[in-house]
Design an enzyme around this catalytic site. Structure first.
Site, PDB file in Angstrom:
ATOM      1  N   VAL A 285       0.857  -1.186   0.000  1.00  0.00           N
ATOM      2  CA  VAL A 285       0.000   0.000   0.000  1.00  0.00           C
ATOM      3  C   VAL A 285       0.894   1.237   0.000  1.00  0.00           C
ATOM      4  CG1 VAL A 285      -1.868   1.160   1.252  1.00  0.00           C
ATOM      5  CG2 VAL A 285      -1.604  -1.335   1.427  1.00  0.00           C
ATOM      6  N   CYS A 286       0.628   2.174  -0.889  1.00  0.00           N
ATOM      7  CA  CYS A 286       1.451   3.395  -0.945  1.00  0.00           C
ATOM      8  C   CYS A 286       1.327   4.161   0.368  1.00  0.00           C
ATOM      9  CB  CYS A 286       1.015   4.305  -2.091  1.00  0.00           C
ATOM     10  SG  CYS A 286       1.859   5.902  -2.041  1.00  0.00           S
ATOM     11  N   ILE A 287       2.439   4.358   1.014  1.00  0.00           N
ATOM     12  CA  ILE A 287       2.420   4.935   2.366  1.00  0.00           C
ATOM     13  C   ILE A 287       1.926   6.382   2.354  1.00  0.00           C
ATOM     14  CG2 ILE A 287       4.891   5.545   2.295  1.00  0.00           C
ATOM     15  CD1 ILE A 287       4.933   4.768   5.312  1.00  0.00           C
TER      16      ILE A 287
ATOM     17  N   ALA B 218      -1.774   6.421   1.698  1.00  0.00           N
ATOM     18  CA  ALA B 218      -2.510   5.774   2.788  1.00  0.00           C
ATOM     19  C   ALA B 218      -2.602   6.665   4.022  1.00  0.00           C
ATOM     20  CB  ALA B 218      -1.851   4.445   3.153  1.00  0.00           C
TER      21      ALA B 218
END
Lengths: 136, 118
Positions: free
Chosen positions: A83-85, A88
């Site tokens: 998940v793209c930090i 997110a």
């Protein structure tokens, strides 16, 4: 059915669960790939796709739980759920480490999902045979 | 040959598409990928000068666009047809970019191994 050219795929998902069919279509696509003995290295969640990683997703009983379906598929087939930090954290999806960093009282990233950088999406596009995007 | 093509089709504000697309371009460049940008559809609005995204408490994309040279991103294309459909001309744009015809779009897409569409 066995394909003669098995390939290494990654999948990018930009749409949230329920509001967008992207994640569900991607699930169907992933199952079809695995059935034909292709490999899926990574599913990368970006833009509103990051909402797929919430442990708190609670659909009505007669609807499928998309995040749970990804968890099951990933653990059965060794697929990374990344998940793209940046996408997110600003949308309120945090793991324990980020919750601590930003002094939040709780975190909600579902098990099996990992927060990481956008470089993981670039890496998938460079190193996999195919990167297929859902929800653009 | 350029490796990475990022297509921008969304306006600079209203959604986070534009910002998140530029983020990907910059990360791609930081990863050593030669990145090309293509603005088409409502994405051409990202190139207009005199944007004031702060009026709606947004950051917009102009500051990030100005950083492109630092990332060695100099291949920036704008779809001619998208501009004319919106009554815009290349001289209204804030950024150096090459106009590209419908006919050349196909060639541009074919010449990149990785294409991201936003």
């Amino acid at each position: 059915m066995k394909s003669c050219n098995e390939m290494n795929y990654s999948i990018a998902i930009y749409g949230g669960p329920y509001s967008d069919q992207a994640s569900l279509s991607a699930l169907h696509f992933a199952r079809a790939l695995l059935k034909r003995e292709h490999r899926i290295q990574r599913v990368f969640f970006y833009h509103d796709g990051v909402y797929n990683s919430s442990a708190l997703v609670t659909p009505p009983q007669d609807e499928i739980n998309v995040p749970t379906q990804w968890q099951t598929l990933a653990s059965e087939h060794g697929i990374e759920l990344v998940v793209c930090i940046a996408a997110a954290v600003r949308r309120g999806l945090l793991d324990e480490k980020e919750a601590k960093r930003y002094s939040k009282s709780s975190y909600n990233l579902a098990e099996g999902y990992t927060l990481s950088g956008l470089g993981q999406l670039i890496d998938a596009s460079i190193n996999c045979d195919k990167l297929i995007t859902f929800g653009a | 040959m350029s490796e990475l093509l990022i297509i921008f089709r969304k306006p600079p504000i209203g959604t986070s598409w534009a910002r998140e697309a530029i983020d990907l371009a910059l990360v791609g460049a930081a990863f050593g990928q030669q990145a090309t940008l293509l603005f088409m559809g409502d994405g051409v609005y990202q190139l207009l000068s005199n944007q004031q995204p702060d009026q709606v408490e947004q950051k917009g994309t102009q500051a990030m666009m100005k950083a492109l040279p630092m990332y060695d991103i100099d291949q920036v294309f704008v779809c001619e047809k998208s501009l004319s459909e919106r009554g815009l001309r290349a001289n209204l744009l804030d950024f150096e970019c090459q106009s590209i015809s419908q006919a050349s779009l196909q060639k541009l897409l074919n010449s990149h191994r990785q294409v991201f569409n936003f």
